[in-house]
Write a protein that holds these residues in place. Structure first.
Motif, PDB file in Angstrom:
ATOM      1  N   ILE A 178     108.436  80.281   1.767  1.00  0.00           N
ATOM      2  CA  ILE A 178     109.519  79.734   1.847  1.00  0.00           C
ATOM      3  C   ILE A 178     109.670  78.928   3.341  1.00  0.00           C
ATOM      4  N   VAL A 179     110.157  77.671   3.426  1.00  0.00           N
ATOM      5  CA  VAL A 179     110.326  76.907   4.471  1.00  0.00           C
ATOM      6  C   VAL A 179     111.752  76.862   4.902  1.00  0.00           C
ATOM      7  N   ASP A 180     112.181  77.376   5.964  1.00  0.00           N
ATOM      8  CA  ASP A 180     113.462  77.398   6.342  1.00  0.00           C
ATOM      9  C   ASP A 180     113.784  77.114   7.750  1.00  0.00           C
ATOM     10  N   SER A 181     112.887  76.512   8.719  1.00  0.00           N
ATOM     11  CA  SER A 181     113.079  76.063   9.737  1.00  0.00           C
ATOM     12  C   SER A 181     112.134  75.004  10.126  1.00  0.00           C
ATOM     13  N   PHE A 182     112.489  74.228  11.348  1.00  0.00           N
ATOM     14  CA  PHE A 182     111.422  73.313  11.988  1.00  0.00           C
ATOM     15  C   PHE A 182     111.002  74.105  13.049  1.00  0.00           C
ATOM     16  N   TYR A 183     109.943  73.752  13.446  1.00  0.00           N
ATOM     17  CA  TYR A 183     109.293  74.309  14.861  1.00  0.00           C
ATOM     18  C   TYR A 183     108.770  73.222  15.775  1.00  0.00           C
ATOM     19  N   LEU A 184     109.043  73.015  16.985  1.00  0.00           N
ATOM     20  CA  LEU A 184     108.478  72.035  17.776  1.00  0.00           C
ATOM     21  C   LEU A 184     107.296  72.802  18.550  1.00  0.00           C
ATOM     22  N   ILE A 185     106.177  72.192  18.276  1.00  0.00           N
ATOM     23  CA  ILE A 185     104.732  72.587  19.027  1.00  0.00           C
ATOM     24  C   ILE A 185     104.436  71.736  20.028  1.00  0.00           C
ATOM     25  N   GLY A 186     103.650  72.016  21.086  1.00  0.00           N
ATOM     26  CA  GLY A 186     102.991  71.403  21.924  1.00  0.00           C
ATOM     27  C   GLY A 186     101.558  71.294  21.646  1.00  0.00           C
ATOM     28  N   ILE A 187     100.804  70.347  21.767  1.00  0.00           N
ATOM     29  CA  ILE A 187      99.484  70.179  21.571  1.00  0.00           C
ATOM     30  C   ILE A 187      98.740  69.684  23.078  1.00  0.00           C
ATOM     31  N   GLU A 188      98.104  70.595  23.744  1.00  0.00           N
ATOM     32  CA  GLU A 188      97.602  70.486  24.745  1.00  0.00           C
ATOM     33  C   GLU A 188      96.571  69.733  24.774  1.00  0.00           C
ATOM     34  N   PRO A 189      96.073  69.273  25.902  1.00  0.00           N
ATOM     35  CA  PRO A 189      94.968  68.222  26.265  1.00  0.00           C
ATOM     36  C   PRO A 189      93.613  68.988  25.544  1.00  0.00           C
ATOM     37  N   SER A 190      93.705  70.253  25.687  1.00  0.00           N
ATOM     38  CA  SER A 190      92.562  71.122  24.981  1.00  0.00           C
ATOM     39  C   SER A 190      92.668  71.231  23.783  1.00  0.00           C
ATOM     40  N   ASP A 191      93.652  70.736  23.041  1.00  0.00           N
ATOM     41  CA  ASP A 191      93.906  71.008  21.619  1.00  0.00           C
ATOM     42  C   ASP A 191      94.484  72.369  21.177  1.00  0.00           C
ATOM     43  N   GLU A 192      95.031  72.989  22.300  1.00  0.00           N
ATOM     44  CA  GLU A 192      95.655  74.310  22.241  1.00  0.00           C
ATOM     45  C   GLU A 192      96.825  74.103  21.803  1.00  0.00           C
ATOM     46  N   LEU A 193      97.459  74.922  20.928  1.00  0.00           N
ATOM     47  CA  LEU A 193      98.933  74.503  20.028  1.00  0.00           C
ATOM     48  C   LEU A 193      99.998  75.779  20.771  1.00  0.00           C
ATOM     49  N   LYS A 194     100.956  75.276  20.949  1.00  0.00           N
ATOM     50  CA  LYS A 194     101.984  76.077  21.678  1.00  0.00           C
ATOM     51  C   LYS A 194     103.211  75.962  21.232  1.00  0.00           C
ATOM     52  N   LEU A 195     103.901  76.999  20.868  1.00  0.00           N
ATOM     53  CA  LEU A 195     105.245  76.843  20.382  1.00  0.00           C
ATOM     54  C   LEU A 195     106.490  76.701  21.317  1.00  0.00           C
ATOM     55  N   PHE A 196     107.246  75.924  21.175  1.00  0.00           N
ATOM     56  CA  PHE A 196     108.275  75.368  22.166  1.00  0.00           C
ATOM     57  C   PHE A 196     109.655  75.973  21.578  1.00  0.00           C
ATOM     58  N   ALA A 197     110.088  75.413  20.460  1.00  0.00           N
ATOM     59  CA  ALA A 197     111.304  75.898  19.969  1.00  0.00           C
ATOM     60  C   ALA A 197     111.391  75.900  18.261  1.00  0.00           C
ATOM     61  N   SER A 198     112.372  76.782  17.785  1.00  0.00           N
ATOM     62  CA  SER A 198     112.676  76.806  16.289  1.00  0.00           C
ATOM     63  C   SER A 198     114.057  76.238  16.210  1.00  0.00           C
ATOM     64  N   TYR A 199     114.158  75.470  14.948  1.00  0.00           N
ATOM     65  CA  TYR A 199     115.341  74.867  14.480  1.00  0.00           C
ATOM     66  C   TYR A 199     115.477  75.278  13.153  1.00  0.00           C
ATOM     67  N   PRO A 200     116.383  76.567  13.078  1.00  0.00           N
ATOM     68  CA  PRO A 200     116.497  76.998  11.618  1.00  0.00           C
ATOM     69  C   PRO A 200     117.273  76.034  10.726  1.00  0.00           C
ATOM     70  N   PHE A 201     117.042  75.986   9.459  1.00  0.00           N
ATOM     71  CA  PHE A 201     117.799  74.971   8.672  1.00  0.00           C
ATOM     72  C   PHE A 201     119.376  75.508   8.417  1.00  0.00           C
ATOM     73  N   GLY A 202     120.213  74.724   8.429  1.00  0.00           N
ATOM     74  CA  GLY A 202     121.943  74.984   7.961  1.00  0.00           C
ATOM     75  C   GLY A 202     122.558  75.442   9.175  1.00  0.00           C
ATOM     76  N   ILE A 203     122.001  75.891  10.499  1.00  0.00           N
ATOM     77  CA  ILE A 203     122.794  76.358  11.501  1.00  0.00           C
ATOM     78  C   ILE A 203     122.546  75.563  12.724  1.00  0.00           C
ATOM     79  N   GLY A 204     123.365  75.559  13.577  1.00  0.00           N
ATOM     80  CA  GLY A 204     123.269  74.981  14.752  1.00  0.00           C
ATOM     81  C   GLY A 204     122.513  75.627  15.898  1.00  0.00           C
ATOM     82  N   ARG A 205     122.016  76.822  15.553  1.00  0.00           N
ATOM     83  CA  ARG A 205     121.236  77.458  16.770  1.00  0.00           C
ATOM     84  C   ARG A 205     119.756  76.788  16.958  1.00  0.00           C
TER      85      ARG A 205
END
Length: 182
Positions: free
Chosen positions: A146-173
């Motif tokens: 199930i896909v129910d949110s967007f996530y903002l990730i950062g891609i570091e210059p070293s190609d490391e991935l980092k989670l910055f924020a989540s945006y659940p579908f249907g709500i303002g949080r």
């Protein structure tokens, strides 16, 4: 010089996530960074924090009208040092989602496998280990999610991935995990 880039992805909730995570732990040296994801917005490097905030606000508004999307995966593949699951069910919905967020279809003069939505399961840089991981992965069989949110990730210059924020579908949080950096 590479700079910090951002991307919006979805992190499906998978029915056999534990089994996939065990496979990732054996083969992917970066398994701890982020769980399997589907890229939705190509990586971008905002020029200012205000530009980043505008993108975040746009995604926040766009996801309020969305509902969860059922997805299924069956076929595994390996390409460019990564393991992928090919999307069966939910492919059209994810393509529509990408098109709605980007405002258009991406266009390429050559067929671009990166333009197809697919579940990035892990990075396995060694080709021999990647072949073995692919054999083991194909034993997992069909995966539902199930896909129910967007996530903002950062891609570091070293190609490391980092989670910055989540945006659940249907709500303002919006759930922030870290501050934006430029």
């Amino acid at each position: 010089m590479k700079v910090l880039q951002y991307s919006f992805v979805v992190l499906p909730k998978l029915d056999n996530e534990e089994e996939i995570q065990r496979l990732r732990e054996r083969y992917d040296p970066w398994f701890y960074q982020i769980r399997p994801y589907i890229p939705i917005v190509s990586p971008f490097a905002p020029a200012t924090l205000e530009e980043m905030q505008n993108v975040s606000d746009y995604i926040s508004r766009a996801r309020r009208k969305l509902h969860p999307i059922a997805v299924s995966f069956h076929q595994w593949m390996a390409s460019g040092g990564r393991l992928f699951f090919v999307i069966e069910k939910g492919r059209k919905e994810l393509l529509d989602l990408r098109r709605n967020l980007q405002g258009c279809d991406t266009f390429s003069l050559v067929e671009d496998i990166e333009s197809e939505p697919r579940l990035v399961v892990g990075r396995v840089p060694d080709s021999e280990r990647r072949s073995q991981a692919l054999i083991e992965a194909n034993r997992i069989g069909q995966t539902l999610g199930i896909v129910d949110s967007f996530y903002l990730i950062g891609i570091e210059p070293s190609d490391e991935l980092k989670l910055f924020a989540s945006y659940p579908f249907g709500i303002g949080r919006v759930d922030y995990y870290d501050r934006f950096h430029i």
